[in-house]
Design an enzyme around this catalytic site. Structure first.
Site, short mmCIF file in Angstrom:
data_model
loop_
_atom_site.label_atom_id
_atom_site.label_comp_id
_atom_site.label_asym_id
_atom_site.label_seq_id
_atom_site.Cartn_x
_atom_site.Cartn_y
_atom_site.Cartn_z
N ASP A 80 -1.30 -1.74 3.46
CA ASP A 80 -2.24 -1.38 2.39
C ASP A 80 -3.57 -0.89 2.98
OD1 ASP A 80 -3.57 -1.23 0.01
OD2 ASP A 80 -3.28 -3.32 -0.56
N ASP B 5 -3.35 0.24 -8.96
CA ASP B 5 -2.61 -0.97 -9.35
C ASP B 5 -2.23 -0.95 -10.83
OD1 ASP B 5 -3.25 -1.63 -6.80
OD2 ASP B 5 -3.98 -3.63 -7.28
N GLY C 111 -1.48 6.67 -3.41
CA GLY C 111 -1.13 8.07 -3.64
C GLY C 111 -2.12 9.06 -3.07
C1 GAL Z 1 -4.19 -3.76 -3.55
C2 GAL Z 1 -2.74 -3.38 -3.77
C3 GAL Z 1 -2.08 -4.50 -4.53
C4 GAL Z 1 -2.18 -5.77 -3.71
C5 GAL Z 1 -3.64 -6.07 -3.35
C6 GAL Z 1 -3.76 -7.24 -2.38
O1 GAL Z 1 -4.83 -2.75 -2.86
O2 GAL Z 1 -2.67 -2.17 -4.46
O3 GAL Z 1 -0.74 -4.17 -4.81
O4 GAL Z 1 -1.39 -5.64 -2.57
O5 GAL Z 1 -4.25 -4.96 -2.77
O6 GAL Z 1 -5.07 -7.53 -2.04
#
Ligand code: GAL
Length: 739
Positions: free
Chosen positions: A489, A555, A534
């Site tokens: 991420d 999200d 994306g």
């Molecule tokens: C976001 C991600 C989520 C989750 C979260 C965890 O950036 O899109 O799906 O993983 O971080 O902190």
């Protein structure tokens, strides 16, 4: 995006209907100064901003931090005099991303969340409805003159500011004190009978009387039984009521409270959960995909997914050298040395018969030949995931039989990492996960797979340790723990990217390719899931870093708006999906979700959930259940175990559905399947149940087709020239048609 606002809107707040002053625009400045709350402060040099969409969409893209909105509002005395109750003013501010403090004429009237410098540290309330009440007796209100409403906002990341509705000011009515709580689940009493408890809460210090009207509506047959009862609720009191329901296939419950003095009403309609997936047959049946990708010599683990009366007995004809199958569990282990397609026959028997299925293990470079299916901790537990919580869901995956339909991965999202690395620089888990290696072994012994989460930055999005400059070491740790899936991420890598001042695509891709090499050097098949929402059209380059799937959006949350905006906008990426390369519109929002310690049932209606699963399967999306499986209800289980629907997702051709018809009220999406048949989703996006009709020719198809309803697993017959189907509001008809 540049948005032109006329500066003449500046001081105009208008009364759009009788008693509501809408506040579509405000004066706006970034930065922070308490003086911005003072009415005397001159905001003549500030900019105008629309108050119903985030500031990122209005020229402040990626601005995080403090900003202020100021609304200049004339409060006509008639607002007060025309009101029946004459008690308080309501200030509605839609939602505010992330934290806010609200001042009226210099007096602080409310706050939501916590600013970084507050004792509690930064706490976002981005998704909370912002509404503040001010007694009309307050001296600081200026009736018939200008008032200043100032809103201090802090955005901790992502989009920021007021959004999701136009702010307004109005007088409170007695009806505003009533809240209908319909959160208790429908209780099913017998095949045809159910009951539903509802609660009316009076949040005001004043008795409220009126009438509760309710109706049980048989949607298919358009029949309704209507009832009314008088209701009288003491100040801050409650009124509970049980609605008896006689069940048809689809029932809606409608309730309305009508306040006695003003005759104002609040209404709610809900659909009673209804099961479409037929119960599995007691005869043996092998489910799931018919291909599986591995790399040579990597540890092999595959549990044959099969339903039928237990005990089942598993075997495999033409099992390649190096593999063995456990006859009692159906778990195949070992490793394969030679690249190429290994064809075999899976066999499952019980006292009622035998089922066989041709199955191919493709030994090469590509993993995830069909979209990964499993569970992820984020949408339920957020950062409060723990070893115990993971285990409860894993055990439920087995006990509830989800594993028998192909659900396999158990993925920990953010929140597992310790605060510091060990003396060797290795990443270690925090107290909540005492032994990841042991957890991996436990999952593998049961035929499940194990996933984990990290960031290419030094910190994850939740503020935990990321992999920056420790990528190889982390990949080695993952392999040692038996990790089968990594979600990687972007998060704080944004800082590295900005500091390096190289804006080329290569610089953007770099962190993902570093981890790719680290993963590839392990003797373990680790599915690589890119998460960067994306950016830079990841679907165009995700395959170059050997990504198996990539998030295409921000999200998701459990609301129809979020589902609709994400799901129905997956139009441009379809050509990039294929075996081992999946567009990921984010994880599922069914069952008990919550992103933290407190879970709630998904706010999606049953029809919206049928839409969710159907659309994700048509899109060939990774299917990651995001709920507490320990609390799985019968509806959600039924929703997640329809093999004919899952087969659309797991089709080995790996095509993604294309949007083939789009109108204001409905859409049709069509996916090509390996055997030449097509899966077609007919979605009703409107607020009314409707009959949707289209000609096969509109989809570029020949004139006559046999259709099968996949949710009900029923043949519908032959349709010449056109297809017509009743589709509930926000619901779907999912069919498969022959060539
Ligand atoms: C976001 C991600 C989520 C989750 C979260 C965890 O950036 O899109 O799906 O993983 O971080 O902190």
């Amino acid at each position: 995006m540049k948005i032109l606002l006329c500066s003449c809107c500046l001081f105009i707040s208008f009364i759009s209907f009788a008693q509501r002053i809408e506040l579509p625009t405000a004066r706006f400045i970034t930065g922070d100064d308490i003086k911005y709350s003072y009415p005397a402060t001159d905001d003549g040099n500030w900019k105008d901003i629309q108050a119903n969409i985030v500031w990122d969409a209005q020229g402040y893209e990626k601005y995080d931090g403090y900003a202020w909105y100021r609304f200049h509002i004339v409060l006509p005395a008639s607002l007060k005099t025309n009101s029946l109750w004459k008690d308080s003013l309501r200030i509605f501010l839609a939602k505010i991303d992330d934290v806010c403090e609200v001042y009226l004429n210099g007096t602080k009237i409310g706050k939501s969340g916590s600013f970084p410098e507050d004792k509690e540290g930064y706490i976002t309330t981005w998704n909370k409805k912002q509404e503040y009440h001010v007694a009309i007796s307050k001296q600081y209100l200026n009736w018939g003159a200008d008032n200043l409403l100032a809103v201090r906002v802090y955005d901790g990341g992502g989009a920021g500011g007021i959004f999701s509705g136009t702010p307004y000011v109005s007088m409170l009515d007695l009806i505003d004190g009533i809240e209908i709580n319909n959160h208790s689940p429908v209780e099913f009493l017998s095949k045809n009978k159910a009951k539903k408890n509802i609660l009316l809460a009076n949040n005001f210090n004043q008795r409220i009387s009126g009438t509760l009207h309710y109706a049980v509506i048989d949607v298919e047959n358009d029949k309704a039984e209507k009832h009314s009862i008088p209701v009288n609720i003491s100040p801050n009191g409650k009124f509970t009521f049980t609605i008896p329901v006689t069940l048809a296939e689809r029932n809606n419950l409608y309730y309305e409270f009508e306040e006695g003095q003003t005759r104002k009403k609040i209404q709610l309609t809900e659909t009673i959960p209804y099961l479409l997936t037929p119960a599995p047959s007691p005869s043996p049946k092998i489910n799931g995909a018919n291909v599986f990708g591995i790399r040579p010599n990597a540890p092999f683990l595959f549990k044959i997914p099969a339903t039928g009366k237990k005990p089942l007995q598993y075997s495999v004809e033409n099992l390649p050298a190096g593999l063995k199958v456990d006859a009692a569990t159906g778990i195949i282990t070992g490793s394969i040395k030679t690249k190429g397609d290994h064809k075999m026959t899976l066999i499952v028997k019980n006292s009622l018969g035998t089922d066989k299925k041709e199955f191919t293990v493709k030994c090469g470079d590509l993993l995830a030949l069909t979209p990964p299916m499993g569970w992820n901790s984020w949408n339920c537990w957020g950062l409060s995931v723990s070893d115990e919580r993971l285990k409860i869901s894993a055990q439920a995956m087995i006990d509830k039989g989800l594993i028998d339909h192909g659900w396999t991965y158990m993925n920990i999202d953010d929140g597992w990492e310790a605060e510091t690395r060990n003396e060797k620089g290795e990443i270690v888990s925090n107290k909540k996960f005492p032994d990841l290696k042991k957890m991996g072994d436990w999952l593998h012994n049961k035929g499940l797979k194990f996933g984990i989460y990290s960031s290419p930055g030094s910190k994850t999005c939740g503020g935990y340790l990321g992999s920056y400059q420790h990528e190889l070491q982390d990949a080695q740790s993952y392999a040692g723990w038996g990790i089968d899936y990594l979600k990687y991420d972007w998060c704080s890598y944004e800082t590295v990217y900005r500091n390096e001042k190289d804006t080329s695509l290569a610089a953007f891709i770099k962190p993902y390719s570093i981890m790719q090499l680290a993963l590839q050097s392990q003797n373990r098949d680790i599915v690589y899931s890119l998460c960067q929402y994306g950016m830079k059209d990841v679907w165009k380059w995700g395959a170059t870093v050997n990504g198996n799937c990539w998030r295409t959006t921000g999200d998701i949350e459990d609301s129809w708006e979020s589902l609709r905006n994400i799901g129905f906008n997956q139009t441009s990426q379809y050509a990039y999906a294929g075996p081992g390369r999946w567009n990921d519109p984010d994880m599922m929002i069914v069952g008990q979700v919550g992103w933290g310690d407190n879970l709630h049932p998904t706010r999606l209606t049953p029809d919206e959930q049928y839409t969710h699963v159907s659309l994700w399967c048509l899109l060939s999306a990774p299917l990651l259940i995001g709920c507490d499986l320990g609390k799985l209800d019968d509806f959600t289980l039924n929703l997640l175990t329809n093999d004919e629907v899952i087969a659309v997702d797991q089709d080995p051709l790996g095509k993604q559905a294309k949007q083939v018809i789009k109108t204001d009220t409905y859409q049709v999406w069509m996916k090509e399947l390996e055997d030449g048949s097509k899966a077609i989703g007919i979605f009703n996006l409107s607020d009314k149940n409707d009959v949707i009709r289209f000609y096969w020719s509109q989809l570029g198809l020949t004139d006559t087709h046999k259709a099968r309803d996949l949710w009900r697993q029923k043949d519908l017959g032959i349709f010449r020239s056109m297809f017509a189907t009743k589709v509930p509001s926000h619901g779907v008809t999912l069919i498969r048609i022959d060539k």
